[in-house]
Design a protein around this motif. Structure first.
Motif, PDB file in Angstrom:
ATOM      1  N   TRP A  62      60.839  31.031  92.797  1.00  7.96           N
ATOM      2  CA  TRP A  62      61.061  32.176  93.680  1.00  7.96           C
ATOM      3  C   TRP A  62      62.555  32.456  93.835  1.00  7.96           C
ATOM      4  N   PHE A  63      63.356  31.413  94.086  1.00  7.46           N
ATOM      5  CA  PHE A  63      64.781  31.606  94.334  1.00  7.46           C
ATOM      6  C   PHE A  63      65.490  32.124  93.085  1.00  7.46           C
ATOM      7  N   ALA A  68      68.464  36.264  90.729  1.00 10.33           N
ATOM      8  CA  ALA A  68      68.829  36.813  89.421  1.00 10.33           C
ATOM      9  C   ALA A  68      68.322  38.239  89.187  1.00 10.33           C
ATOM     10  N   PHE A  69      67.174  38.567  89.742  1.00 12.10           N
ATOM     11  CA  PHE A  69      66.547  39.840  89.357  1.00 12.10           C
ATOM     12  C   PHE A  69      66.287  40.790  90.521  1.00 12.10           C
ATOM     13  N   SER A  70      66.692  40.458  91.732  1.00  7.58           N
ATOM     14  CA  SER A  70      66.367  41.317  92.859  1.00  7.58           C
ATOM     15  C   SER A  70      67.116  42.647  92.847  1.00  7.58           C
ATOM     16  N   SER A  71      68.272  42.699  92.193  1.00  9.93           N
ATOM     17  CA  SER A  71      69.052  43.938  92.206  1.00  9.93           C
ATOM     18  C   SER A  71      68.836  44.760  90.937  1.00  9.93           C
ATOM     19  N   LEU A  72      67.930  44.354  90.094  1.00  9.16           N
ATOM     20  CA  LEU A  72      67.694  45.094  88.850  1.00  9.16           C
ATOM     21  C   LEU A  72      66.752  46.246  89.068  1.00  9.16           C
TER      22      LEU A  72
END
Length: 72
Positions: A62-63, A68-72
């Motif tokens: 989850w982390f 890594a991918f939350s702003s994509l």
């Protein structure tokens, strides 16, 4: 007055690191973070060890994606 979240997180991290250093240095059994986590999950028994592994792996996955991918 606005609190800077970076200062708050850095302070919390520093306090945790300071306590961990103290716990390691004082040689009292059972007060380091690792010892507390082992006791919390009761890793000496298979169900506790399995629960810890699943919880740690789940949190790690989850982390990783959260950062890594939350702003994509």
């Amino acid at each position: 007055m606005s609190l800077n979240p970076n200062v708050i997180w850095a302070t919390l991290f520093a306090a945790g690191a300071a306590y961990e250093a103290y716990a390691i240095a004082n040689k009292v059994q059972g007060d380091t973070l690792s010892e507390r986590v082992r006791a919390l999950f009761n890793v000496k028994r298979k169900p506790g060890r399995g629960l810890f592994v699943v919880a740690w792996a789940g949190f790690s996955v989850w982390f990783l994606f959260h950062i890594a991918f939350s702003s994509l």
